[in-house]
Enzyme design. Structure first.
Site, PDB file in Angstrom:
ATOM      1  N   HIS A 182      34.775  -7.120  14.316  1.00 61.53           N
ATOM      2  CA  HIS A 182      34.562  -5.706  13.984  1.00 61.53           C
ATOM      3  C   HIS A 182      35.831  -5.185  13.333  1.00 61.53           C
ATOM      4  O   HIS A 182      36.922  -5.362  13.865  1.00 61.53           O
ATOM      5  CB  HIS A 182      34.263  -4.907  15.260  1.00 61.53           C
ATOM      6  CG  HIS A 182      34.231  -3.423  15.026  1.00 61.53           C
ATOM      7  ND1 HIS A 182      33.472  -2.839  14.046  1.00 61.53           N
ATOM      8  CD2 HIS A 182      34.887  -2.407  15.651  1.00 61.53           C
ATOM      9  CE1 HIS A 182      33.648  -1.518  14.070  1.00 61.53           C
ATOM     10  NE2 HIS A 182      34.500  -1.240  15.035  1.00 61.53           N
ATOM     11  N   HIS A 239      37.479  -1.904  10.426  1.00 57.55           N
ATOM     12  CA  HIS A 239      37.254  -0.683   9.643  1.00 57.55           C
ATOM     13  C   HIS A 239      37.689  -0.943   8.204  1.00 57.55           C
ATOM     14  O   HIS A 239      38.310  -0.082   7.572  1.00 57.55           O
ATOM     15  CB  HIS A 239      38.001   0.500  10.271  1.00 57.55           C
ATOM     16  CG  HIS A 239      37.350   1.002  11.522  1.00 57.55           C
ATOM     17  ND1 HIS A 239      36.861   2.270  11.672  1.00 57.55           N
ATOM     18  CD2 HIS A 239      37.080   0.367  12.686  1.00 57.55           C
ATOM     19  CE1 HIS A 239      36.335   2.407  12.887  1.00 57.55           C
ATOM     20  NE2 HIS A 239      36.459   1.277  13.519  1.00 57.55           N
ATOM     21  N   ASP A 297      25.501 -16.502  -1.706  1.00 59.41           N
ATOM     22  CA  ASP A 297      26.164 -17.685  -1.140  1.00 59.41           C
ATOM     23  C   ASP A 297      26.426 -17.518   0.353  1.00 59.41           C
ATOM     24  O   ASP A 297      26.668 -18.508   1.049  1.00 59.41           O
ATOM     25  CB  ASP A 297      27.515 -17.923  -1.853  1.00 59.41           C
ATOM     26  CG  ASP A 297      27.356 -18.557  -3.229  1.00 59.41           C
ATOM     27  OD1 ASP A 297      26.321 -19.199  -3.486  1.00 59.41           O
ATOM     28  OD2 ASP A 297      28.289 -18.418  -4.048  1.00 59.41           O
ATOM     29  N   HIS A 321      29.913   4.413  10.937  1.00 63.21           N
ATOM     30  CA  HIS A 321      30.958   3.738  11.700  1.00 63.21           C
ATOM     31  C   HIS A 321      31.618   2.637  10.864  1.00 63.21           C
ATOM     32  O   HIS A 321      32.634   2.881  10.238  1.00 63.21           O
ATOM     33  CB  HIS A 321      30.343   3.201  13.002  1.00 63.21           C
ATOM     34  CG  HIS A 321      31.333   2.645  13.965  1.00 63.21           C
ATOM     35  ND1 HIS A 321      31.122   2.584  15.311  1.00 63.21           N
ATOM     36  CD2 HIS A 321      32.542   2.099  13.766  1.00 63.21           C
ATOM     37  CE1 HIS A 321      32.175   2.031  15.915  1.00 63.21           C
ATOM     38  NE2 HIS A 321      33.042   1.737  14.997  1.00 63.21           N
ATOM     39  N   TYR A 331      26.897 -27.859  -1.589  1.00 60.36           N
ATOM     40  CA  TYR A 331      28.219 -27.303  -1.857  1.00 60.36           C
ATOM     41  C   TYR A 331      29.192 -27.872  -0.828  1.00 60.36           C
ATOM     42  O   TYR A 331      28.839 -28.060   0.327  1.00 60.36           O
ATOM     43  CB  TYR A 331      28.169 -25.778  -1.731  1.00 60.36           C
ATOM     44  CG  TYR A 331      29.497 -25.091  -1.973  1.00 60.36           C
ATOM     45  CD1 TYR A 331      29.865 -24.665  -3.239  1.00 60.36           C
ATOM     46  CD2 TYR A 331      30.382 -24.890  -0.927  1.00 60.36           C
ATOM     47  CE1 TYR A 331      31.072 -24.045  -3.458  1.00 60.36           C
ATOM     48  CE2 TYR A 331      31.600 -24.274  -1.142  1.00 60.36           C
ATOM     49  CZ  TYR A 331      31.940 -23.843  -2.404  1.00 60.36           C
ATOM     50  OH  TYR A 331      33.150 -23.230  -2.624  1.00 60.36           O
TER      51      TYR A 331
END
Lengths: 237, 237, 237, 237
Positions: free
Chosen positions: B98, B100, B123, B174, B232
Site C-alpha cells: 500500500h 500513496h 503485460d 484514498h 517472455y
C-alpha cells in the site's frame, strides 16, 4: 568470449545499459539490438534480464537471414522478430531501440503521430514521427512480433517516409521503436523521441490550435545537422 | 532474531526499503506485508517508522487467523486490518503493498478505474485495474481498516476480477493497494501501477476519445508473460 | 556560538537545509524560521544566502515583540515581517516554512484553495488549505511583508480555520506558507502541501467533476493521526 | 592556455557545465556565451561537444565586431551569429544562454508569451517574457542564425521591452534565450525561465481564467530585488 561477435555484443551491451541511465526504462521494459551486415548477424538483449545483471556474454547473436541463434545461451528478447524484420527490410538501419518510455508510450497509446512542433524535433526527425495503425485480430493472434514489424514497414512505405530521415515510429497501443546507424545511435534517438513527445503534449495543452512548423524551418534545422551541407558539430563528426 | 520468522521479516524489510528506492513514498506513506501460510502468520511494517531507520526486528508478525501479534515490540501499520482481511479472503496472495504514490493516488481520488490503454498495462494487469466504490459513513466510522478490506473484496467479487490476474486496486478517495506472489512482487506491481496511471492520464489528455486496447491484444500481451504458454523471460523464471 | 540561542539557530539551520533535500527550492527561494517563546525570540534564514553556504552563525535571531535583531550579522529574510506577525498572532505556531515549490505556487497563482480530495490530504490537513485574497494596491505599496501576514491572519480568522489543524496557506499570486510545531515540522507540512497540490491538479484533470471527500472520511483520517484518539505511529510519538 | 582570454573562457566553461547540473539540457542541446567588451571579444561553447568532455581550451573566442575567430581550434556553436548580434545590439548584456529546456521549449512551440502570473516571475522578470513572431521563409533560408538575432532584437524594440529588465525571450517554434550580466547569471535566468514556464502552464490548467498579477505587485517584487531600493539579499550583493 573472444568470438568473432565480441565487438557487436559489447556495443549492444553498452547500448542496453544506456537505457536506465537515460531513464527510458522501468525494470526490464526495453531492448536494444544492432546488426553486423558483413557477418550477416544481429545481436539483441536476452528476454527479461535485469539491466544491472546484464553482461556481454548474455547478448544473443542471431543469423540475419532466418533468426537462427548462432551465439548465446539465453532466449533472445521476445521482440526479436520485430527487430529482425526491420533489419531485413531497411538495409540502412544499424541499430534499433524499443522501450516503454512514458511520454512516447502515452502518445502511442493515444494513437497519434508526433508532429514537428519545433526545432528540437526538426534537428532529429525530418517530419512527423508516424504512429502505426492498430494490428488487427489476425495479426495479433498470428505471428505477433513479426506482424508488428510488418505494420511498421507498411507505415513507412505507404506514407513514403524514409526511416533514416525519420528514425522512429510509435506502434499504436504499444510504444516506440527508434532507429540508428548504430545501437547507441538508436538509443540517442529514443531519448530524443521521448523528450519530443513530452514537449509536444505540453505544447498542445498550452495552445490547442498549434500547427507544425513550416517546411522551410524543418528543412533548415534538419539539414543543419544532416547531409552534405550540415554545419552543426565538428568536421570529424 | 534467530526466530522462525526471520526470513519472512527480512523479506518484508527488503520490500519496504524498496518503496523509497522506486520513488513510491514520501516520508512514511506506505507499507508492505507478506504472508507465510504454512506458519499461519503475516508480517508488516510498523506504523510511522521512517524507512531509513527500519530494521528487520521492527517488522511485526501477526497470526493470520485473528491478527494476534506473535512477534515484534512495535505497533503494526495502521492499515494492518486491511492487509489481514485480504490475505484471509484471497488465499493466492503472498504480498501486499500500500502506498500513496502520486499518480495512482490521483486516479483513486478521481474515482476512476485504470483502463488498459496499452501493452505496458497488458503485460502486467489482465484488464482494467478497478477503483472501489466510496466507503459509506457507517463503514468509515466503524472498523474502518477492516471495512476497507471488505470493500476491496467486494470490488473483486462483484466485478468478477481475479486479484492474481489484476493484482492491484484503487481505493476511491484514498490510494492504491498492489498484490503479488511475494512482498517484493507486490512492490513490483505497485511500481507498474503508478507508471501506468501516469501514462493513462497523459494518454487521455493527448486523445480524450481514446479507447482501451482490444481483448485480443490484451490476451496476447498478458499471456506472453503469464501462464503455461508464456514466452517472455528465461525458462527458469 | 555558545550563545543562549544556539539550539534554536541549529534547528533553523537544519530545517532550511532540508528544503533543497526535499526538492522544494530553486536557488534561494525559500526560508524557514522557528520561535522560542520562552526566550521571546524567533530565528530565520538570512536573505539571499545559498543553502550550500549556510551555517548556523548566519541564522538571524530577532525579538518576537518588535523584530529587533538580537543576534546575527546578516540581514534576515525579506519575508521576516510575515513570519513575525504570524508568530505574534498565532501562539500555537512553532515553525514556519515559506517556499516557491512548483505545485503549490501554481495553485496559489491560480488563486484556488486546495480541496481535500483524499486521505493523503486528510492525514495532514483538517479541511481545504485556504488561498488568501489578493493584496490590494495599498497593502502592496505599504508595509508589504507585514500586510502579507495580515492577509494570512484574516484568511484563517474570517474563514474560522485553525492554523494548527490546517497548517498551511496559499498566498494568492505568490506561494505557500506552511506551519508546524517546530521548524522541521513546518518543512514536513510544506512537503505534504506541495505533493497534495500536484495530486489535486492531476485529480481534477482526471475527473473535472471530482468532489472533496466526505466530512466523515476527513474526520477519520485526520483523527487517526492527530489528537488524543490517534492510533497511527508508535506510542512515544 | 595562459592567454589574455583565459578568465573569459573559464567563465564560459563553468556556465556551460552548469546546464546539465541544472537539468536544462539533453545531450548537447544548449550553449552559453559571455562577452568581454573591453577586449572586444565574445567566447562561446564549440558546436556539438558533449558537456562531460568540454574543457576550457575548447571554448571559442571571437571578435565582437565581426565574429572573426581569435582563439580556439574548434568550430563555434552553430548559434554563434545569434549571440553575436545580441551582444552588438544590446550593450548591457554580458552573458547569453540558449537551451532546449523542456518547459520553455513547449511554450515557445506554442508561440505564447510567458505572462507574469506570480511573484516568482516578478522577482526575476519585470513583465511578460515575450515570444517572438515566427521567422518568414526568406529569413530562414537566408542567414538564419543572424536573422534569429534580428527577430529577437525586433521583439524587444517594437514591444519596448528592456532586455536587462526582462532578461529572456522565447523564439517561436524554437526555444529560449536567457540573458545576464555574466555567463553564469544568464544560466541562472534560464533556470528561472524554465521553472516559471512550468508553473505558468500548471497555473493556466488549474484556472483557465487566470490573469497576470497587478502592476503594483510586479513593481513591488521586481524592485525588492533590483535597482537602488532593493532590499533582498545582503548589502554586498
Amino acid at each position: 568470449m573472444s568470438s568473432q561477435y565480441a565487438n557487436l555484443r559489447l556495443a549492444v551491451l553498452q547500448a542496453n545499459l544506456a537505457l536506465p541511465k537515460f531513464d527510458l526504462v522501468v525494470f526490464t521494459w526495453g531492448n536494444v539490438s544492432a546488426v553486423d551486415r558483413e557477418q550477416g548477424v544481429m545481436a539483441i538483449k536476452p528476454s527479461g534480464v535485469a539491466y544491472d545483471e546484464l553482461r556481454a556474454e548474455h547478448i544473443v547473436v542471431l543469423r540475419l537471414e532466418d533468426g537462427h541463434i548462432v551465439e548465446g545461451d539465453l532466449r533472445p528478447s521476445s521482440d526479436t522478430a520485430t527487430h529482425l524484420y526491420l533489419y531485413q527490410q531497411f538495409p540502412e538501419l544499424g541499430g534499433i531501440t524499443h522501450t516503454h518510455s512514458r511520454w512516447a508510450v502515452a502518445r502511442a497509446q493515444a494513437g497519434l503521430d508526433l508532429p514537428a512542433y519545433g526545432t528540437t524535433h526538426a534537428d532529429h526527425f525530418y517530419g512527423a514521427v508516424p504512429c502505426t495503425r492498430e494490428l488487427n485480430a489476425a495479426e495479433i493472434e498470428g505471428d505477433y512480433e513479426l506482424n508488428t514489424g510488418l505494420v511498421i514497414g507498411e507505415t513507412f512505405r505507404t506514407r513514403q517516409i524514409d526511416p533514416t530521415a525519420v528514425p522512429a515510429v510509435l506502434v499504436a497501443g504499444h510504444g516506440p521503436f527508434a532507429f540508428g546507424k548504430t545501437a547507441m545511435d538508436s538509443v540517442h534517438n529514443a531519448v530524443v523521441l521521448n523528450e519530443c513527445c513530452l514537449m509536444a503534449s505540453e505544447t498542445e495543452r498550452n495552445n490547442p490550435e498549434v500547427k507544425p512548423i513550416s517546411q522551410v524551418l524543418l528543412d533548415k534545422h534538419y539539414f543543419r545537422k544532416h547531409g552534405s551541407a550540415a554545419y552543426y558539430g565538428q568536421e570529424s563528426e
